[in-house]
Design an enzyme around this catalytic site. Structure first.
Site, mmCIF file in Angstrom:
data_model
loop_
_atom_site.group_PDB
_atom_site.id
_atom_site.type_symbol
_atom_site.label_atom_id
_atom_site.label_comp_id
_atom_site.label_asym_id
_atom_site.label_seq_id
_atom_site.Cartn_x
_atom_site.Cartn_y
_atom_site.Cartn_z
ATOM 1 N N TRP A 1 0.718 -1.173 -0.083
ATOM 2 C CA TRP A 1 -0.049 0.082 -0.038
ATOM 3 C C TRP A 1 0.913 1.266 0.051
ATOM 4 O O TRP A 1 0.397 2.272 -0.230
ATOM 5 C CB TRP A 1 -1.057 0.014 1.251
ATOM 6 C CG TRP A 1 -0.201 0.284 2.706
ATOM 7 C CD1 TRP A 1 0.788 -0.124 3.004
ATOM 8 C CD2 TRP A 1 -0.903 1.069 3.644
ATOM 9 N NE1 TRP A 1 1.179 0.181 4.162
ATOM 10 C CE2 TRP A 1 0.213 1.022 4.700
ATOM 11 C CE3 TRP A 1 -1.840 1.852 3.745
ATOM 12 C CZ2 TRP A 1 0.220 1.857 5.888
ATOM 13 C CZ3 TRP A 1 -1.957 2.674 5.044
ATOM 14 C CH2 TRP A 1 -1.231 2.600 5.918
ATOM 15 N N GLU B 1 0.730 -3.039 12.451
ATOM 16 C CA GLU B 1 1.126 -4.522 12.537
ATOM 17 C C GLU B 1 1.503 -4.959 13.829
ATOM 18 O O GLU B 1 1.713 -5.893 13.909
ATOM 19 C CB GLU B 1 2.116 -4.743 11.505
ATOM 20 C CG GLU B 1 1.759 -4.274 9.933
ATOM 21 C CD GLU B 1 2.777 -4.479 9.126
ATOM 22 O OE1 GLU B 1 3.879 -5.072 9.362
ATOM 23 O OE2 GLU B 1 2.496 -4.646 7.868
ATOM 24 N N GLN C 1 2.915 1.951 14.185
ATOM 25 C CA GLN C 1 2.466 2.878 13.298
ATOM 26 C C GLN C 1 1.479 3.524 13.346
ATOM 27 O O GLN C 1 0.236 3.111 14.044
ATOM 28 C CB GLN C 1 2.784 2.527 11.855
ATOM 29 C CG GLN C 1 1.843 1.557 11.271
ATOM 30 C CD GLN C 1 2.528 0.577 10.177
ATOM 31 O OE1 GLN C 1 2.755 -0.648 10.568
ATOM 32 N NE2 GLN C 1 2.471 1.148 8.911
HETATM 33 C C1 BGC Z 1 4.769 -1.637 7.612
HETATM 34 C C2 BGC Z 1 3.775 -1.579 6.525
HETATM 35 C C3 BGC Z 1 4.600 -1.219 5.206
HETATM 36 C C4 BGC Z 1 5.737 -2.311 5.093
HETATM 37 C C5 BGC Z 1 6.435 -2.110 3.774
HETATM 38 C C6 BGC Z 1 6.032 -2.594 7.379
HETATM 39 O O1 BGC Z 1 7.052 -2.443 8.083
HETATM 40 O O2 BGC Z 1 4.265 -2.079 8.823
HETATM 41 O O3 BGC Z 1 2.962 -0.640 6.631
HETATM 42 O O4 BGC Z 1 3.706 -1.456 4.134
HETATM 43 O O5 BGC Z 1 6.512 -2.178 5.831
HETATM 44 O O6 BGC Z 1 7.014 -0.580 3.718
#
Ligand code: BGC
Length: 765
Positions: A356, A488, A597
């Site tokens: 995303w 996450e 985040q």
């Molecule tokens: C983040 C995601 C992101 C991914 C790639 C992860 O550490 O939590 O939101 O899309 O990294 O950048």
């Protein structure tokens, strides 16, 4: 301001970093490929601590994912971007000793990336085992005029001898290996094995093929017309080789171009070898270094004309901003078949996957400054609709499409579903990006031909995935259970605020565009089988979407249960245990309120009209206290909101950390590749934050506020075919219509008419 200086990334001005980090920072790319700035003599050596390589957008192999318990619907293959041999590689032979057989001593003296032209200069001092010393200077660029081309010039000057030296330029063996660091899941995890064959030609032409994805790439080399050379066979390889006498103090230069084709499906490659050879020979014939450079630099210049952000008052910052914009430019290919990987094309991190990140963090920059590029990036999603439809069915969703959380070829590639596949918000993110693109550009052709189909099919997904609740807590509401939001550190929850709000928007825009096109393009609705009944259902679900709210705390709740969990003791956790994901089992983390985040507050950012300032402040304060920013996608969002809350110091601090992230390697993993979403966030912070630009009533509004340390901020953007230039100084603002029709715009939400050749000066306060 020293204009020139803020376009140069000079090694001497950077804090010391390891080889891998500098290779990333100085990567050259053009969206089709990226070349890491390796040591050209040692990159092919297995002891070399860097990670050289060429990454081609869309050139990946499949590597099987293995699970102890392989449940139905788990992604079976990861797609892994391939590390193609390094075109910077060169061999020297002095006194019968070859640099690829007996290592020479190579010392990096300097590097400078001139972002005005896109040319990287590297200087090395080289000492042979027989004590001959020479200086090697490289000038290289990834062409922005012909995206197949990487061009490099080597200049050699003897420092302590006069005598013969031989250069050998050939396609290196594929023995460069991605160093996988198994303890960091963000770094490259898998290796691909490539095969190569040579094609009969006047040039060294190599075909590189993957084993499982069945893709092929053609890489042709040509000595440029500045220093014509003939191909000879050496080490059983077609090579350029030349011996010349160096006189102490004199410099000899030789230049090469590489033509790197787009990945072809191997089985469908009907091109015959003579045809491949003929096209490479034609493409590279009679080209000089200067001519290729001039063509490319003209494109780079055009990019800056449309996309530059000129900040005065802080040169280091101005340079950092340009560095981030330049890397975004280098990462976007625009062939309609690829997007932008999370690491751009600068490294193998995250296996070269698109997330995303592209739509939510990088696309706005292109939508406003290079709309053609934004269109191409969105087209990539359109082209992967069949895979997204297949995935939805595989996941038991009977209607609509389900875009993958991480992918290259459009299929799901995440091996850890709670923080991967479950992030179904990606569907609504793509729809949000399309809506923004259409509102900013007015490109209704795109909407009709591609965009509306995606919006409708993603909206259908929500109706099928969510349901009408009957339990007491949610009765009569549309709920979406068992998903993961952007944060996450919280997984598989019910009614993630971000997801539900974005899904609501997805449904609403499907309705909005339906109402717009039912008279103008009724045939489109027939084609997509969109009926009044379906639209009524979209409308109803959007109206009744459940958005969790904590009545006691008076904040938006991240999900149904979030505020009932204990808060992670952030201050008591030693610094060396961050990022938490590298030190704790996911369940340990999920058990607490701790955000990796920005999650819920991102809706405050994306939907500013949803809340008043008091609500925004409560959300901000609450979530800021439990967010650890272990993701690079976090700080900028908090920074934009801090700005809206007039917390000038916080906004400034968040912004500084955003801008300087890769130049200072503050996340500690720039060596695996840039943080491209964070680079996009630099633009978001400046334009949505400090300049306060936002869409308002089919036009735009500007509510700027500059930090006291800056003298001025200037940028340009496109709005419905008009180009507009904004210059914010302390304390005046000028808004200039550079081209296109007059329009009504809003300054601090008050309407004004902007006409051509008319400068509107508005005082900031
Ligand atoms: C983040 C995601 C992101 C991914 C790639 C992860 O550490 O939590 O939101 O899309 O990294 O950048």
């Amino acid at each position: 301001m020293d204009e020139n200086n803020t376009f140069q990334i000079h090694l001497q001005k950077l804090a010391h970093q390891d080889e891998k980090t500098f290779e990333t920072i100085y990567t050259l790319g053009n969206g089709h490929f990226g070349v890491r700035a390796s040591n050209p003599l040692q990159g092919n050596n297995s002891h070399y601590p860097g990670q050289p390589g060429l990454f081609v957008n869309g050139f990946y192999d499949l590597t099987q994912l293995s699970y102890g318990e392989n449940y139905s619907g788990y992604a079976q293959n990861s797609q892994t971007i391939c590390e193609v041999p390094d075109p910077r590689f060169i061999i020297f032979e002095v006194d019968g000793v070859r640099s690829d057989e007996t290592p020479y001593n190579v010392r990096l003296v300097d590097k400078n990336l001139d972002m005005r032209t896109g040319v990287l200069m590297d200087i090395f001092d080289v000492k042979t085992p027989t004590n001959k010393q020479f200086r090697l200077t490289l000038q290289s660029f990834a062409s922005h005029a012909d995206k197949h081309l990487f061009v490099i010039r080597y200049s050699v000057s003897a420092l302590n001898f006069t005598g013969p030296i031989t250069i050998i330029k050939q396609h290196p063996y594929i023995k460069q290996q991605i160093q996988s660091n198994t303890t960091d899941m963000r770094a490259a995890q898998r290796q691909t094995v490539l095969d190569r064959t040579f094609i009969q030609s006047k040039l060294p032409i190599m075909m590189i093929s993957t084993r499982k994805s069945q893709l092929a790439l053609i890489v042709a080399q040509q000595a440029l017309s500045d220093n014509p050379m003939h191909v000879t066979m050496l080490d059983d390889l077609p090579s350029y080789s030349k011996t010349f006498d160096l006189t102490q103090g004199m410099t000899q230069s030789f230049s090469f171009a590489y033509a790197i084709s787009y990945p072809h499906p191997l089985l469908k490659a009907t091109l015959s070898q003579p045809a491949i050879a003929a096209s490479a020979e034609k493409r590279l014939a009679n080209k000089s270094f200067k001519q290729l450079l001039d063509d490319s630099a003209a494109k780079v210049n055009q990019f800056w004309k449309n996309s530059d952000i000129e900040l005065t008052g802080d040169d280091a910052l101005a340079k950092g901003i340009r560095f981030n914009l330049f890397h975004l430019y280098q990462a976007a290919g625009g062939d309609g078949m690829t997007s932008i990987p999370a690491k751009g094309l600068t490294g193998p991190g995250y296996e070269g996957h698109f997330f995303w990140d592209a739509e939510m963090f990088m696309l706005p920059f292109f939508t406003y400054t290079e709309p053609q590029m934004a269109r191409q990036l969105l087209l990539y999603r359109y082209h992967t609709l069949p895979q997204a439809q297949h995935r939805a069915r595989e996941m038991g969703v009977h209607n609509g499409v389900m875009f993958p959380w991480r992918t290259i070829n459009g299929e799901e590639s995440s091996s850890y579903y709670p923080a991967g596949t479950a992030q179904v918000h990606i569907n609504a993110d793509i729809a949000y990006a399309i809506d923004t693109y259409v509102r900013v550009t007015g490109d209704t052709d795109f909407l009709m031909d591609y965009g509306y189909e995606i919006i409708v099919k993603t909206a259908r997904f929500w109706l099928a995935y969510g349901h009408w609740a009957t339990d007491d807590a949610h009765a009569g509401k549309f709920v979406i259970n068992d998903v993961t939001g952007p944060d996450e550190y919280t997984a598989m929850v019910s009614n993630n605020y971000f997801t539900n709000r974005m899904a609501q928007n997805n449904l609403s825009i499907a309705v909005k565009y339906f109402n717009q096109i039912k008279h103008s393009h009724p045939e489109k609705l027939v084609e997509l089988n969109v009926t009044d009944e379906e639209i009524a259902q979209f409308n109803h679900a959007a109206d009744e979407m459940y958005l969790p709210y904590d009545e006691k705390l008076k904040i938006k709740k991240q999900d149904d249960l979030s505020t009932s969990k204990p808060v992670w003791p952030i201050k008591e956790t030693p610094r060396n245990l961050f990022p938490l994901l590298l030190h704790f089992h996911p369940m340990t983390i999920y058990h607490y309120q701790v955000n990796k985040q920005a999650d819920t507050v991102m809706t405050d950012c994306l939907f500013p009209k949803d809340q008043d300032e008091a609500q925004l402040k409560r959300d901000f304060d609450y979530y800021e206290a439990i967010t650890v920013h272990d993701s690079s996608l976090s700080r900028a969002i908090f920074g934009i909101l801090a700005h809206r809350l007039h917390h000038a110091d916080d906004a400034y601090d968040y912004f500084m950390q955003t801008v300087m992230m890769d130049l200072s390697n503050s996340q500690g993993n720039t060596g695996d590749g840039i943080h491209a979403a964070n680079m996009g966030s630099t633009w978001l912070s400046l334009i949505y934050g400090f300049a306060g630009l936002g869409l308002e009533k089919e036009s735009f509004n500007l509510s700027p506020e500059l930090p006291a340390a800056w003298n001025s901020l200037r940028f340009r953007f496109w709005f419905h075919g008009r180009q507009i230039e904004i210059t914010i100084t302390q304390p005046a603002v000028s808004i200039k219509l550079l081209s296109g029709q007059p329009l009504q715009f809003y300054f601090k939400h008050k309407p004004f008419k902007l006409t051509k050749d008319h400068l509107v000066n508005q005082y900031l306060k």
